[in-house]
Design a protein around this motif. Structure first.
Motif, PDB file in Angstrom:
ATOM      1  N   ASP A   1       4.313   4.188   0.030  1.00  0.00           N
ATOM      2  CA  ASP A   1       3.091   3.981   0.815  1.00  0.00           C
ATOM      3  C   ASP A   1       2.773   2.489   0.886  1.00  0.00           C
ATOM      4  O   ASP A   1       3.005   1.743  -0.076  1.00  0.00           O
ATOM      5  N   LEU A   2       2.222   2.065   2.008  1.00  0.00           N
ATOM      6  CA  LEU A   2       1.898   0.666   2.228  1.00  0.00           C
ATOM      7  C   LEU A   2       0.493   0.330   1.730  1.00  0.00           C
ATOM      8  O   LEU A   2      -0.355   1.201   1.615  1.00  0.00           O
ATOM      9  N   ALA A   3       0.269  -0.965   1.464  1.00  0.00           N
ATOM     10  CA  ALA A   3      -1.029  -1.455   1.016  1.00  0.00           C
ATOM     11  C   ALA A   3      -1.434  -2.653   1.855  1.00  0.00           C
ATOM     12  O   ALA A   3      -0.582  -3.436   2.305  1.00  0.00           O
ATOM     13  N   ARG A   4      -2.743  -2.804   2.085  1.00  0.00           N
ATOM     14  CA  ARG A   4      -3.277  -3.981   2.787  1.00  0.00           C
ATOM     15  C   ARG A   4      -4.609  -4.334   2.163  1.00  0.00           C
ATOM     16  O   ARG A   4      -5.202  -3.536   1.421  1.00  0.00           O
ATOM     17  N   PHE A   5      -5.120  -5.520   2.467  1.00  0.00           N
ATOM     18  CA  PHE A   5      -6.428  -5.903   1.984  1.00  0.00           C
ATOM     19  C   PHE A   5      -7.499  -5.069   2.667  1.00  0.00           C
ATOM     20  O   PHE A   5      -7.356  -4.705   3.833  1.00  0.00           O
ATOM     21  N   LEU A   6      -8.556  -4.780   1.967  1.00  0.00           N
ATOM     22  CA  LEU A   6      -9.679  -4.021   2.516  1.00  0.00           C
ATOM     23  C   LEU A   6     -10.475  -4.900   3.439  1.00  0.00           C
ATOM     24  O   LEU A   6     -10.694  -6.035   3.226  1.00  0.00           O
TER      25      LEU A   6
ATOM     26  N   SER B   1       2.117  -3.889  10.970  1.00  0.00           N
ATOM     27  CA  SER B   1       1.133  -3.263  10.099  1.00  0.00           C
ATOM     28  C   SER B   1       0.541  -4.239   9.085  1.00  0.00           C
ATOM     29  O   SER B   1      -0.425  -3.918   8.426  1.00  0.00           O
ATOM     30  N   ASN B   2       1.128  -5.436   8.936  1.00  0.00           N
ATOM     31  CA  ASN B   2       0.638  -6.478   8.028  1.00  0.00           C
ATOM     32  C   ASN B   2       0.402  -5.983   6.607  1.00  0.00           C
ATOM     33  O   ASN B   2      -0.653  -6.245   6.030  1.00  0.00           O
ATOM     34  N   PRO B   3       1.352  -5.301   5.998  1.00  0.00           N
ATOM     35  CA  PRO B   3       1.147  -4.860   4.622  1.00  0.00           C
ATOM     36  C   PRO B   3       1.248  -6.026   3.649  1.00  0.00           C
ATOM     37  O   PRO B   3       1.939  -7.013   3.914  1.00  0.00           O
ATOM     38  N   ILE B   4       0.516  -5.927   2.547  1.00  0.00           N
ATOM     39  CA  ILE B   4       0.615  -6.927   1.483  1.00  0.00           C
ATOM     40  C   ILE B   4       1.469  -6.398   0.339  1.00  0.00           C
ATOM     41  O   ILE B   4       1.773  -7.123  -0.597  1.00  0.00           O
ATOM     42  N   GLY B   5       1.835  -5.113   0.417  1.00  0.00           N
ATOM     43  CA  GLY B   5       2.645  -4.512  -0.629  1.00  0.00           C
ATOM     44  C   GLY B   5       2.957  -3.070  -0.304  1.00  0.00           C
ATOM     45  O   GLY B   5       2.529  -2.547   0.727  1.00  0.00           O
ATOM     46  N   ARG B   6       3.709  -2.458  -1.227  1.00  0.00           N
ATOM     47  CA  ARG B   6       4.013  -1.033  -1.093  1.00  0.00           C
ATOM     48  C   ARG B   6       4.115  -0.435  -2.490  1.00  0.00           C
ATOM     49  O   ARG B   6       4.518  -1.102  -3.449  1.00  0.00           O
TER      50      ARG B   6
END
Length: 140
Positions: free
Chosen positions: A135-140, A15-20
């Motif tokens: 919840d996960l976070a990624r770049f837009l 999923s390549n998350p940059i954070g959570r």
């Protein structure tokens, strides 16, 4: 005391998350644990939920389909976490901004239904529409 027991211990590499999300201080702010050192103030990120794998008719896995819960702006970066808010920029003419907000030019986006085959529609939806701890976070 904040209960972090529902935060997943591991994050799928696909999923390549940059954070959570690790904290929600108020209804305007979320705190994200940094899983990447590339995050900078001003970055646009997406808080998302993973839905299901995308599989071709031949059975090939193309990755994971995700739903965006929110598009946020990074407003502060610390060594282990960053702070994000939902900041929208209002665009308009100088005259409109100085005389009346009614004269502002506002651009809105709308999503229209597609004409799809009923039998192929999976009817997927967010399991948890609200932003939650973990919840996960990624770049837009």
């Amino acid at each position: 005391m904040i209960d972090n027991s529902n935060i997943p211990d591991a994050v799928e590499e696909t999923s390549n998350p940059i954070g959570r999300v690790v904290m929600i201080p108020d209804e305007y702010t979320i705190v994200i644990e940094k899983l990447s050192n590339d995050i900078q103030v001003g970055d646009d990120i997406v808080i998302y939920e993973e839905a299901t794998d995308v599989i071709t008719p031949e059975g090939k896995n193309l990755g994971t389909f995700t739903y965006a819960k929110a598009q946020l702006k990074v407003v502060e970066v610390n060594p282990g976490f960053c702070v994000c808010k939902d900041i929208k920029v209002r665009r308009g003419t100088r005259i409109g901004l100085s005389i009346s907000p009614l004269l502002d030019e506002i651009t809105t986006k709308e999503t229209n239904k597609l004409h799809v085959a009923e039998e192929d529609n999976l009817g997927l939806s967010l399991k948890y529409p609200k932003i939650r701890i973990g919840d996960l976070a990624r770049f837009l």
